[in-house]
Scaffold this motif. Structure first.
Motif, mmCIF file in Angstrom:
data_model
loop_
_atom_site.group_PDB
_atom_site.id
_atom_site.type_symbol
_atom_site.label_atom_id
_atom_site.label_comp_id
_atom_site.label_asym_id
_atom_site.label_seq_id
_atom_site.Cartn_x
_atom_site.Cartn_y
_atom_site.Cartn_z
ATOM 1 N N MET A 46 2.369 33.696 24.440
ATOM 2 C CA MET A 46 3.781 33.496 24.751
ATOM 3 C C MET A 46 4.203 34.460 25.847
ATOM 4 S SD MET A 46 5.107 31.039 22.994
ATOM 5 C CE MET A 46 6.852 31.403 23.110
ATOM 6 N N LEU A 95 10.295 35.822 25.647
ATOM 7 C CA LEU A 95 10.655 36.299 24.312
ATOM 8 C C LEU A 95 11.709 37.394 24.385
ATOM 9 C CD1 LEU A 95 7.139 36.497 22.609
ATOM 10 C CD2 LEU A 95 8.909 34.759 22.280
ATOM 11 N N ALA A 96 11.580 38.306 25.362
ATOM 12 C CA ALA A 96 12.571 39.369 25.510
ATOM 13 C C ALA A 96 13.939 38.790 25.860
ATOM 14 C CB ALA A 96 12.114 40.357 26.578
ATOM 15 N N SER A 141 6.347 50.035 21.974
ATOM 16 C CA SER A 141 5.288 49.046 22.142
ATOM 17 C C SER A 141 3.919 49.616 21.793
ATOM 18 C CB SER A 141 5.295 48.532 23.585
ATOM 19 O OG SER A 141 4.173 47.730 23.845
ATOM 20 N N ALA A 201 5.953 37.244 27.581
ATOM 21 C CA ALA A 201 6.720 38.358 27.005
ATOM 22 C C ALA A 201 8.151 38.377 27.525
ATOM 23 C CB ALA A 201 6.027 39.677 27.312
ATOM 24 N N ALA A 251 13.754 44.632 22.431
ATOM 25 C CA ALA A 251 13.226 43.386 22.982
ATOM 26 C C ALA A 251 11.950 43.621 23.782
ATOM 27 C CB ALA A 251 14.285 42.712 23.858
ATOM 28 N N THR A 254 -1.228 38.390 16.834
ATOM 29 C CA THR A 254 -1.375 39.019 18.150
ATOM 30 C C THR A 254 -1.687 37.987 19.213
ATOM 31 O OG1 THR A 254 -2.180 41.048 17.079
ATOM 32 C CG2 THR A 254 -2.627 40.789 19.432
ATOM 33 N N LEU A 304 15.477 37.337 22.708
ATOM 34 C CA LEU A 304 15.988 38.358 21.793
ATOM 35 C C LEU A 304 17.292 38.960 22.295
ATOM 36 C CD1 LEU A 304 12.747 40.244 20.695
ATOM 37 C CD2 LEU A 304 14.190 38.760 19.308
ATOM 38 N N VAL A 339 8.939 45.024 21.150
ATOM 39 C CA VAL A 339 8.328 44.104 20.184
ATOM 40 C C VAL A 339 7.672 42.898 20.846
ATOM 41 C CG1 VAL A 339 9.981 44.768 18.411
ATOM 42 C CG2 VAL A 339 10.466 42.789 19.850
ATOM 43 N N THR A 340 7.757 42.781 22.162
ATOM 44 C CA THR A 340 7.121 41.657 22.848
ATOM 45 C C THR A 340 5.953 42.073 23.743
ATOM 46 O OG1 THR A 340 8.743 41.808 24.666
ATOM 47 C CG2 THR A 340 9.241 40.301 22.854
ATOM 48 N N SER A 341 5.720 43.374 23.881
ATOM 49 C CA SER A 341 4.684 43.811 24.822
ATOM 50 C C SER A 341 3.569 44.623 24.172
ATOM 51 C CB SER A 341 5.324 44.645 25.945
ATOM 52 O OG SER A 341 6.035 45.744 25.409
ATOM 53 N N PHE A 372 1.458 36.145 20.218
ATOM 54 C CA PHE A 372 2.288 36.916 21.141
ATOM 55 C C PHE A 372 1.654 36.988 22.527
ATOM 56 C CE2 PHE A 372 4.539 38.485 17.419
ATOM 57 C CZ PHE A 372 5.823 38.680 17.908
#
Length: 317
Positions: free
Chosen positions: A157, A162-163, A125, A159, A180, A151, A166, A183-185, A154
């Motif tokens: 949304m 999204l995790a 991250s 996190a 997961a 950015t 994924l 790429v989301t944090s 993201f």
């Protein structure tokens, strides 16, 4: 000086001194050692940071010595040493799980996975956030605008959602969990690093470097990155705490790797076994307390590092 004697070459006297004899690399190493010693002296004044560091050292020791203290056989179901859901006793200090396995051994073994996943996810991250932040702050224009809009997307949304998405569509493995979370944090790190990059690039020595022919890569790696590294280091220690909590949440929801033991996986097993309604507190408390203590320890260390490295707090000089 006698007549006819050859005068010393310019700089010969200075060359004999230890400071002048040292080359640029030796001087750089000496400065890094001095900086590390200064950092440690200032870090020791942070009592909360020392407490967190001590706790992390103990957990790291437990995780590293787990193969010697409990062994990999502790996760086996067929040869479990106790009965299902036994209360804490002399034979089993933390009781047993629904399969009769020793919970103390499971918590010790699970520390390896939880700490490893949290560390790798946090590093991924922070690397993504640092690359996005430095490049967006350096190049600006359309490139920076596009990156910052991504950015922002993201950031708005959740996190965790999204995790979960994924890990649902990908294979259930530790690599998927790390990817997961990583790429989301990263957006928060990207925003912080970009702000610091803009502040660094407004300084006069950046203009001098460009005037002397320094290209984009030279400016970013030799001037910008060293100045944003303290912020990246502090953000990494804080992100590890969040990553461990995220891994525990995904495992608790049944989205982790079912073939490995982790603290979140133990909580998920306790939920499936009905430990909450049955009052089997020994099944829930050990992994939950371990997650809370490690997350708190990393947070304390992160705040201490931030206090030492942030000049605005009046600690670093």
């Amino acid at each position: 000086m006698t007549a006819g004697a050859t005068p010393p070459a310019p700089g010969a006297a200075e060359a004999g001194t230890p400071g002048a004899a040292a080359g640029p690399r030796a001087l750089a190493r000496r400065r890094r050692r001095a900086s590390a010693a200064r950092f440690w002296r200032q870090y020791r004044t942070q009592r909360a940071g020392l407490a967190g560091l001590t706790a992390l050292a103990l957990f790291a020791l437990v995780a590293l010595t787990a193969p010697l203290t409990v062994g990999s056989g502790v996760a086996g179901v067929t040869d479990a040493p106790g009965g299902p859901l036994e209360a804490p006793s002399g034979a089993f200090p933390l009781g047993t799980d629904r399969f009769g396995r020793d919970l103390l051994g499971l918590v010790v073994w699970g520390s390896r996975v939880s700490l490893l996943v949290g560390l790798l996810a946090a590093v991924l991250s922070v690397v993504i956030g640092a690359v996005v932040g430095v490049t967006a702050g350096h190049f600006r224009g359309v490139y920076a605008t596009v990156l910052m809009r991504i950015t922002d997307w993201f950031l708005v949304m959740p996190a965790l959602v999204l995790a979960i998405a994924l890990t649902t569509v990908m294979s259930r493995s530790l690599g998927t969990v790390v990817l997961a979370i990583g790429v989301t944090s990263w957006p928060t790190t990207a925003r912080l690093v970009r702000a610091q990059t803009l502040a660094v690039e407004s300084r006069p020595y950046i203009e001098r470097a460009r005037a002397l022919g320094g290209g984009h890569w030279h400016v970013m790696t030799r001037h910008v990155l060293p100045n944003v590294m303290p912020l990246v280091l502090a953000q990494t220690t804080l992100m590890i705490s969040s990553s461990i909590l995220a891994e525990a949440t995904l495992a608790f929801l049944g989205l982790g790797d079912p073939t490995v033991i982790s603290w979140g996986g133990l909580l998920q097993d306790a939920r499936e076994a009905g430990a909450v309604s049955a009052g089997d507190w020994w099944y829930l408390m050990p992994p939950g307390i371990a997650i809370a203590v490690v997350a708190l320890a990393f947070t304390l260390c992160g705040r201490a590092v931030e206090a030492v490295l942030d000049p605005r707090l009046g600690v670093a000089r």
